[in-house]
Scaffold this motif. Sequence first.
Motif, PDB file in Angstrom:
ATOM      1  N   ASN A   8      23.019  22.215  81.281  1.00 18.35           N
ATOM      2  CA  ASN A   8      23.160  23.060  80.099  1.00 18.35           C
ATOM      3  C   ASN A   8      21.853  22.954  79.339  1.00 18.35           C
ATOM      4  N   PRO A  26      29.624  21.659  77.016  1.00 19.60           N
ATOM      5  CA  PRO A  26      29.608  22.877  77.829  1.00 19.60           C
ATOM      6  C   PRO A  26      30.849  22.933  78.720  1.00 19.60           C
ATOM      7  N   ASP A  47      23.550  17.727  79.590  1.00 20.76           N
ATOM      8  CA  ASP A  47      23.713  18.624  78.452  1.00 20.76           C
ATOM      9  C   ASP A  47      22.477  18.533  77.575  1.00 20.76           C
TER      10      ASP A  47
END
Length: 475
Positions: A8, A26, A47
Amino acid sequence: MPNIILINPSPNAQATGLNESSVWPPVGLASIAAVLVAQGYATCLIDNNLERMSVDEVLERTPKDALLIGVSLNSFAYDSVRKLCELFWTKRPGTVVVLGGPLPSVAPELVLDNFACNGVVRGEGEESLLHLVRNIVARRPLFEGVSGAAWKDQATGTLCANPVKRITDLDALPFPAYHLLPPLSRYKSRSRKRPIAPLVTSRGCAHGCSFCSKDIFQRKVTFHSPHSVLSQIDWLIKEFGVRQLDILDDNFAMDRKRMEAILDGIIERGYNLAINLNVGIRSEGLDENIFQKMKKAGVFKVAFGIESADPGVLELCNKKLNIAVLSRAIAMARRMGFIVYGFFIIGLPGETEEAFRRTMRFAKDVKLDIANFCLAVPFVGTELYRQVERNGKFLVDTRRDLNQGFYSGAVFFEYPGFTKEDILRRYKAAYKHFYTPWKQLVQLSKMRSVSELLWYMETGFLVLRNMVFASAKSK
């Protein structure tokens, strides 16, 4: 050692006007990771929207012998993902690189022309990524049978694409692999209790608003059953100690019978949760009985996607909204003690001075606690984008390298009837006239936790900063 890496990304380094006060895990990538883990594939989930590492630091976390690197891409991460892909392409030459998410789904050829990758996956990624990994392991043609895959033929350079197959049984998917992410306590939103977990109970949207893309889901909605939703809540509480749920899908209130079954299940369990209906729900079908159940279940905030209170603007953006029904729903919610949000879009086609004033009168008359005013963004793949192509003028190329968000003070297009200067003036006026000192004091009195207060202060600072940017842009 993980051999599948899902990323992400962070937004573009120069991006402004994004909502930095609310950051959720996410969910989509975590769901894809869960499917891969369940099939025995060692998977890593990065992330970087939360961690904000440099591209070199992200590279260091990707093993040299990785089979697959999958990166989610939206318009606000265009530049950062492009740099990542270039690095992977040169430093991880034996690894398959694929992109998924909003931009690849609606503009695959644009992405394939501008990013160093093997291909893209459009639409839902769980079954597609699993099929792709199995192809890699079995040494079959890379995208053979992969739903939604698109790639360039190496010999001719022409675009090749497989049809998109929707996942019809959401209940069959494993719960998101949140254990692969940083602790949930690091994520944030308007919270009365912590830790918070996002909850997505459906996919797709049945409505045809011009500012959202319908290219992939085609206005068809799939739902998790009440049993599946309640089982996931049980799991979140048991495994992660979750005390607040942020419901992130637009369809939670679409099927009243289903919504009541979920609320009843939460009430029966006696979990004492705080529940944030974070995105705009529809007002049809809401009455005092359903609001009472929401209250008992722990809902403290409800939000409505309003966009405009002007009939002409609503018609042009194909927003089916009964203002009278909405007003009654807001009045009931306020009377029963909910925090009530309204989401508005400044600068939609057809917005005249009178239309803007009508929207502002509505926001004040119904006494919303929070009015979220954002600027219209014509994302590629939306009808709004096509409207601007036909009748307006783009001021920002929203197909690529989008460094300005909904709240940046950037005007993305002009349309017959208004100019950039008109929209900037309305945007600043909306916040100035709605958030009076008295309104601010009333909102402060409704804070029920330190984290909620800190969120409100951070949000207020971001709005103020964006107003300064908007003022600078208008000079």
